[in-house]
Design an enzyme around this catalytic site. Structure first.
Site, PDB file in Angstrom:
ATOM      1  N   LYS A 204       0.844  -1.200   0.000  1.00  0.00           N
ATOM      2  CA  LYS A 204       0.000   0.000   0.000  1.00  0.00           C
ATOM      3  C   LYS A 204       0.878   1.248   0.000  1.00  0.00           C
ATOM      4  O   LYS A 204       0.685   2.161  -0.786  1.00  0.00           O
ATOM      5  CB  LYS A 204      -0.931  -0.018   1.214  1.00  0.00           C
ATOM      6  CG  LYS A 204      -1.834   1.193   1.275  1.00  0.00           C
ATOM      7  CD  LYS A 204      -2.792   1.125   2.433  1.00  0.00           C
ATOM      8  CE  LYS A 204      -3.574   2.442   2.507  1.00  0.00           C
ATOM      9  NZ  LYS A 204      -4.448   2.519   3.662  1.00  0.00           N
ATOM     10  N   GLU A 210      10.756  -4.605   4.152  1.00  0.00           N
ATOM     11  CA  GLU A 210      10.817  -6.017   3.737  1.00  0.00           C
ATOM     12  C   GLU A 210      10.490  -6.129   2.240  1.00  0.00           C
ATOM     13  O   GLU A 210      11.183  -6.817   1.479  1.00  0.00           O
ATOM     14  CB  GLU A 210       9.792  -6.869   4.513  1.00  0.00           C
ATOM     15  CG  GLU A 210      10.133  -7.112   5.968  1.00  0.00           C
ATOM     16  CD  GLU A 210       9.484  -6.102   6.901  1.00  0.00           C
ATOM     17  OE1 GLU A 210       9.228  -4.950   6.452  1.00  0.00           O
ATOM     18  OE2 GLU A 210       9.246  -6.454   8.066  1.00  0.00           O
ATOM     19  N   GLY A 265      -4.701  -1.863   4.893  1.00  0.00           N
ATOM     20  CA  GLY A 265      -3.883  -2.976   4.403  1.00  0.00           C
ATOM     21  C   GLY A 265      -4.510  -4.338   4.670  1.00  0.00           C
ATOM     22  O   GLY A 265      -4.594  -5.192   3.787  1.00  0.00           O
ATOM     23  N   ARG A 266      -4.984  -4.546   5.905  1.00  0.00           N
ATOM     24  CA  ARG A 266      -5.527  -5.870   6.248  1.00  0.00           C
ATOM     25  C   ARG A 266      -6.944  -6.080   5.706  1.00  0.00           C
ATOM     26  O   ARG A 266      -7.529  -7.140   5.923  1.00  0.00           O
ATOM     27  CB  ARG A 266      -5.478  -6.068   7.767  1.00  0.00           C
ATOM     28  CG  ARG A 266      -6.133  -4.967   8.590  1.00  0.00           C
ATOM     29  CD  ARG A 266      -5.777  -5.084  10.065  1.00  0.00           C
ATOM     30  NE  ARG A 266      -6.268  -3.958  10.849  1.00  0.00           N
ATOM     31  CZ  ARG A 266      -5.636  -2.813  11.006  1.00  0.00           C
ATOM     32  NH1 ARG A 266      -4.464  -2.612  10.435  1.00  0.00           N
ATOM     33  NH2 ARG A 266      -6.146  -1.847  11.756  1.00  0.00           N
ATOM     34  N   GLU A 351      -4.391  -6.753  14.845  1.00  0.00           N
ATOM     35  CA  GLU A 351      -3.930  -5.428  14.418  1.00  0.00           C
ATOM     36  C   GLU A 351      -5.092  -4.431  14.491  1.00  0.00           C
ATOM     37  O   GLU A 351      -4.875  -3.245  14.747  1.00  0.00           O
ATOM     38  CB  GLU A 351      -3.348  -5.488  12.998  1.00  0.00           C
ATOM     39  CG  GLU A 351      -2.468  -4.288  12.658  1.00  0.00           C
ATOM     40  CD  GLU A 351      -1.614  -4.491  11.414  1.00  0.00           C
ATOM     41  OE1 GLU A 351      -0.395  -4.689  11.536  1.00  0.00           O
ATOM     42  OE2 GLU A 351      -2.169  -4.425  10.302  1.00  0.00           O
ATOM     43  N   HIS A 382      -4.488 -33.524  17.497  1.00  0.00           N
ATOM     44  CA  HIS A 382      -3.367 -34.333  17.979  1.00  0.00           C
ATOM     45  C   HIS A 382      -2.225 -33.445  18.444  1.00  0.00           C
ATOM     46  O   HIS A 382      -1.084 -33.893  18.535  1.00  0.00           O
ATOM     47  CB  HIS A 382      -2.914 -35.280  16.864  1.00  0.00           C
ATOM     48  CG  HIS A 382      -4.031 -36.168  16.387  1.00  0.00           C
ATOM     49  ND1 HIS A 382      -4.340 -37.366  16.994  1.00  0.00           N
ATOM     50  CD2 HIS A 382      -4.953 -35.987  15.403  1.00  0.00           C
ATOM     51  CE1 HIS A 382      -5.386 -37.901  16.379  1.00  0.00           C
ATOM     52  NE2 HIS A 382      -5.787 -37.080  15.422  1.00  0.00           N
ATOM     53  N   LYS A 509       9.510  -0.661  14.094  1.00  0.00           N
ATOM     54  CA  LYS A 509      10.072  -0.413  12.754  1.00  0.00           C
ATOM     55  C   LYS A 509      11.143   0.671  12.833  1.00  0.00           C
ATOM     56  O   LYS A 509      12.202   0.575  12.233  1.00  0.00           O
ATOM     57  CB  LYS A 509       8.981   0.086  11.806  1.00  0.00           C
ATOM     58  CG  LYS A 509       8.072  -0.974  11.238  1.00  0.00           C
ATOM     59  CD  LYS A 509       7.203  -0.341  10.139  1.00  0.00           C
ATOM     60  CE  LYS A 509       5.963  -1.149   9.888  1.00  0.00           C
ATOM     61  NZ  LYS A 509       5.015  -0.528   8.982  1.00  0.00           N
TER      62      LYS A 509
HETATM   63  O1  F6P Z   1       2.684  -4.067   9.908  1.00  0.00           O
HETATM   64  C1  F6P Z   1       2.021  -2.901   9.627  1.00  0.00           C
HETATM   65  C2  F6P Z   1       1.513  -2.814   8.232  1.00  0.00           C
HETATM   66  O2  F6P Z   1       1.343  -1.469   7.977  1.00  0.00           O
HETATM   67  C3  F6P Z   1       0.203  -3.572   7.992  1.00  0.00           C
HETATM   68  O3  F6P Z   1      -0.911  -2.911   8.479  1.00  0.00           O
HETATM   69  C4  F6P Z   1       0.232  -3.711   6.508  1.00  0.00           C
HETATM   70  O4  F6P Z   1      -0.697  -4.642   6.062  1.00  0.00           O
HETATM   71  C5  F6P Z   1       1.675  -4.128   6.305  1.00  0.00           C
HETATM   72  O5  F6P Z   1       2.390  -3.355   7.251  1.00  0.00           O
HETATM   73  C6  F6P Z   1       2.221  -3.919   4.921  1.00  0.00           C
HETATM   74  O6  F6P Z   1       2.153  -2.570   4.526  1.00  0.00           O
HETATM   75  P1  F6P Z   1       2.290  -2.151   3.018  1.00  0.00           P
HETATM   76  O7  F6P Z   1       1.181  -2.741   2.256  1.00  0.00           O
HETATM   77  O8  F6P Z   1       2.253  -0.647   3.018  1.00  0.00           O
HETATM   78  O9  F6P Z   1       3.627  -2.660   2.520  1.00  0.00           O
END
Ligand code: F6P
Length: 541
Positions: A204, A210, A265-266, A351, A382, A509
């Site tokens: 987003k 990452e 995002g979620r 979250e 199990h 972060k």
């Molecule tokens: O971990 C926080 C967060 O902002 C989530 O809410 C989101 O889904 C994820 O990181 C990834 O964010 P982005 O889509 O901006 O890379």
């Protein structure tokens, strides 16, 4: 004391808890032969059985009153109206528009967003169809065989769940890379060829380290393996709400896909973030997924609280968490294709509602989200089910199962039998007399049976919900995920928190950025002795 805990409904519910504490759950069924039909509800192809919760009709009325005090109906209306329900970030949360019919206006800031949503939906469908039928090929004309999806959090969990649950084997192989752990991308790229590989970078913000680091590594791999520079645009597609950052990264935003800042995002799998699902299952299935969610939306929007599946589901969670003191909720789907449902719901629930202050910034004096955990049945029977049956903590369970499975009918009957048996066993338990009789029935001598019986006792009275559906298909999955989204929103409204922000993840972060500089040889920042010691130990040659 807060508005919530001061309310008369809250106080009456506290009293209910005490009066219900000694009543066996099974007794509630004996007292009311109509309990099952009364405490089940059907909507959008799902049946929710919430009768195995420690509630009576009176408890339900009080919980509905609690929802009324929190203006749950008003909050649902504001959500659908595109109002700024994400108060701390001043944004709407209109993921509902992404699955709404194109001809029904959905407004954000006075603008109908549906034309833009529909245009993007069309592009997703066309792109997915072209990749699946080979008309959109790699740089040497060969068909795309592998798609590497790079993204994390909401930009990973929803698409990965959707692909696992719905892939039809007629699309390219989909590989997900989320973790910054270098082994993940190395594993995903092993054996792939640049000419037949498509990369979809989902973020987003397009600033998540990452994702940008993994995307950079993927780009280097593409070039190092002989991918021509002028084919990069064809093989790397961005899905983002931040055009500028996409362009800065060196990708063409116009070749990629957009979504909007009013999509959390979620909550984004319904947008182009769900492109991997359309690739793996086909655009028609992706449309069905949206359709199932829209059907649940229509139910949630129109049904009064007492007949509203999401509200009732939310209220069972509030009751178990705030009045019965249950700190964890296990999610147990009896379908291996839903293995990623638990991680998906961990993000969605924890979250969204892992908050300790109200929308106004006041500290809450009641617990909010429980720990969400779980795994796929029957495997987990199990593993951790022992603790569910006999452990000291009462941990409610959401059981999910289809009437019809995808494979062998005999296997599926066993799966169903196990699922239904577990919720029954959790509720009924087994007392000492029954345990002893059972042991004697197995030929064990009376004295030995008496000695062993306490080990076999299951206290019972352990609550669960069961969600039953015809079969796991795209429509059902859409309805199911929308149900959980609405449940989370209703609980957030009752807890008076903002379910759409996630400020808590930012501190870590930021500190990681500082420590990264130090690990790379930069000057030391101020740390506590433990962190400083660990950094020094890592840096030691
Ligand atoms: O971990 C926080 C967060 O902002 C989530 O809410 C989101 O889904 C994820 O990181 C990834 O964010 P982005 O889509 O901006 O890379």
């Amino acid at each position: 004391m807060s508005v919530l805990t001061e309310s008369s409904a809250w106080k009456a519910l506290e009293a209910q808890r005490k009066s219900l504490a000694r009543v066996a759950l099974t007794e509630l069924f004996t007292q009311d032969p109509q309990r099952f039909p009364r405490l089940t509800i059907e909507a959008a192809g799902l049946m929710l059985d919430y009768s195995k919760n420690r509630v009576t009709g009176r408890t339900l009325s009080l919980l509905i009153e609690l929802a009324g005090d929190a203006d749950v109906e008003g909050w649902i209306a504001r959500l659908f109206a595109g109002e700024r329900v994400n108060t701390s970030e001043g944004r709407a949360a209109l993921h509902l528009a992404l699955r709404a019919p194109a001809d029904r206006p959905m407004m954000v800031g006075g603008q109908n967003v549906m034309p833009a949503v529909e245009a993007e939906r069309q592009r997703i469908g066309e792109f997915a169809r072209a990749v699946r039928n080979g008309s959109s090929a790699g740089f040497d004309g060969r068909r795309i065989l592998d798609v590497v999806v790079i993204g994390i959090g909401g930009s990973y969990l929803g698409p990965a769940l959707g692909v696992d649950a719905l892939e039809d084997g007629k699309g390219p192989r989909i590989h997900f890379v989320a973790n910054i752990d270098g082994g993940e991308i190395v594993g995903a790229l092993a054996g792939l060829e640049p000419a037949t590989t498509l990369f979809i970078v989902i973020s987003k913000t397009f600033t998540t380290t990452e994702t940008t680091t993994n995307a950079e590594t993927a780009r280097e791999w593409f070039m190092a393996k002989g991918g021509p520079a002028d084919a990069l645009a064809r093989h790397f597609i961005a899905v983002s709400a931040n055009r500028e950052a996409v362009a800065k990264f060196g990708l063409d935003p116009d070749r990629g896909f957009a979504f909007w800042d009013w999509v959390g995002g979620r909550y984004s799998l319904w947008s182009a973030v769900g492109l991997p699902i359309a690739l793996a299952a086909g655009p028609e299935a992706f449309g069905e997924l949206l359709g199932g969610a829209a059907e649940m939306d229509a139910h949630v929007r129109a049904a009064p609280p007492a007949r509203n599946m999401a509200v009732l589901f939310a209220l069972m969670g509030i009751w178990n968490r705030n009045f019965l003191g249950c700190g964890a909720l296990a999610i147990v789907p009896y379908d291996r294709r839903l293995a990623l449902l638990t991680p998906f719901l961990q993000q969605l629930e924890m979250e969204s509602n892992g908050k300790r202050v109200t929308r106004e910034g006041e500290a809450v004096d009641y617990p909010t989200v429980p720990v969400i955990w779980g795994g796929v049945g029957t495997n987990v029977q199990h593993a951790f089910f022992q603790a569910l049956h006999q452990g000291p903590d009462i941990m409610p369970v959401d059981f999910l199962v289809a009437r019809h499975g995808a494979g062998d009918a005999g296997h599926h009957r066993q799966l169903l039998a196990n699922c239904l048996a577990q919720s029954e066993a959790l509720m009924r338990g087994r007392d000492a007399a029954a345990a002893e009789a059972e042991l004697i029935g197995r030929g064990i001598a009376a004295g030995e049976a008496r000695r062993l019986a306490p080990h076999l006792v299951c206290p019972g009275g352990r609550p669960s919900n069961t969600i039953l559906f015809e079969r796991l298909d795209a429509r059902t999955l859409g309805a199911l995920l929308a149900l959980y989204e609405h449940k989370v929103f209703v609980q957030g409204a009752i807890w008076r928190i903002d379910s759409f922000d996630q400020w808590g993840v930012e501190l870590g972060k930021r500190l990681a950025g500082t420590i990264l500089g130090e690990l790379a040889g930069g000057a030391g920042a101020e740390h506590d002795a433990s962190t400083a010691g660990l950094i020094a130990r890592v840096r030691r040659d």
